[in-house]
Write a protein that holds these residues in place. Structure first.
Motif, PDB file in Angstrom:
ATOM      1  N   CYS A  12       0.961  -1.195   0.002  1.00  0.00           N
ATOM      2  CA  CYS A  12      -0.161   0.242  -0.058  1.00  0.00           C
ATOM      3  C   CYS A  12       0.961   1.338   0.023  1.00  0.00           C
ATOM      4  CB  CYS A  12      -0.863  -0.201   1.416  1.00  0.00           C
ATOM      5  SG  CYS A  12      -1.797   1.523   1.494  1.00  0.00           S
ATOM      6  N   ASN A  14       0.261   4.001   0.790  1.00  0.00           N
ATOM      7  CA  ASN A  14       0.084   4.820   2.026  1.00  0.00           C
ATOM      8  C   ASN A  14       0.503   4.539   3.214  1.00  0.00           C
ATOM      9  OD1 ASN A  14      -1.348   7.119   3.055  1.00  0.00           O
ATOM     10  ND2 ASN A  14      -3.069   5.802   3.901  1.00  0.00           N
ATOM     11  N   CYS A  15       0.612   3.174   3.669  1.00  0.00           N
ATOM     12  CA  CYS A  15       1.029   2.679   5.105  1.00  0.00           C
ATOM     13  C   CYS A  15       2.026   1.513   4.545  1.00  0.00           C
ATOM     14  CB  CYS A  15      -0.162   2.296   5.568  1.00  0.00           C
ATOM     15  SG  CYS A  15      -0.881   0.762   5.237  1.00  0.00           S
ATOM     16  N   ASN A  17       1.605  -1.507   4.125  1.00  0.00           N
ATOM     17  CA  ASN A  17       1.033  -3.000   4.308  1.00  0.00           C
ATOM     18  C   ASN A  17       1.353  -3.539   3.056  1.00  0.00           C
ATOM     19  OD1 ASN A  17      -0.510  -4.892   5.367  1.00  0.00           O
ATOM     20  ND2 ASN A  17      -2.579  -3.750   5.039  1.00  0.00           N
ATOM     21  N   CYS A  68      -7.152  -1.371   1.599  1.00  0.00           N
ATOM     22  CA  CYS A  68      -6.081  -1.763   2.373  1.00  0.00           C
ATOM     23  C   CYS A  68      -6.723  -2.001   3.939  1.00  0.00           C
ATOM     24  CB  CYS A  68      -5.086  -0.639   2.639  1.00  0.00           C
ATOM     25  SG  CYS A  68      -3.830  -0.714   3.724  1.00  0.00           S
ATOM     26  N   ASP A  70      -5.368  -2.112   6.658  1.00  0.00           N
ATOM     27  CA  ASP A  70      -4.701  -1.362   7.527  1.00  0.00           C
ATOM     28  C   ASP A  70      -5.215   0.216   7.659  1.00  0.00           C
ATOM     29  OD1 ASP A  70      -2.914  -1.451   9.713  1.00  0.00           O
ATOM     30  OD2 ASP A  70      -1.106  -1.776   8.648  1.00  0.00           O
ATOM     31  N   CYS A  71      -5.040   0.628   6.648  1.00  0.00           N
ATOM     32  CA  CYS A  71      -5.319   2.274   6.356  1.00  0.00           C
ATOM     33  C   CYS A  71      -6.773   2.388   5.808  1.00  0.00           C
ATOM     34  CB  CYS A  71      -4.300   2.924   5.623  1.00  0.00           C
ATOM     35  SG  CYS A  71      -4.002   2.729   4.278  1.00  0.00           S
TER      36      CYS A  71
HETATM   37 ZN   LIG Z   1      -2.467   0.962   3.596  1.00  0.00          ZN
END
Ligand SMILES: [Zn+2]
Length: 106
Positions: A12, A14-15, A17, A68, A70-71
């Protein structure tokens, strides 16, 4: 050279993951909503949203947003069902937008 390095992962953007393996890419010639996209046979650490019917360039499909785990960033979608015979190979596979994922570990 294979085997000297771990599996090539996509994460990802963004994070970070881990969401997919490079080896699971079926096609790189897809168009996402905003960018080029890859078709993967599997994805991991993602949540699949509610199914909905969408008219895509290649006909009617039942798809679900993939985010995702996670985020919660939406990364692409999953093809739950394709109605055109020629598009059946996409069923159960994942589209991840190139702009939403990054190469990790390679
Ligand atoms: Zn993420």
């Amino acid at each position: 050279m294979e085997g000297l390095i771990g599996p090539r992962l996509y994460s990802c953007s963004n994070c970070r993951n881990n969401v997919a393996l490079h080896d699971d890419i079926v096609s790189k010639a897809f168009q996402g909503r905003n960018s080029r996209a890859f078709l993967f046979s599997h994805a991991m650490n993602v949540d699949v949203g509610p199914k909905e019917d969408r008219h895509l360039m290649t006909g009617l499909h039942t798809v679900a947003d993939v985010s995702c785990s996670d985020c919660r960033e939406v990364l692409g979608w999953k093809y739950e069902r394709a109605y055109e015979e020629s598009q059946k190979y996409k069923e159960g596979k994942y589209i991840l937008e190139k702009s939403k994922i990054v190469k990790d570990n390679w």
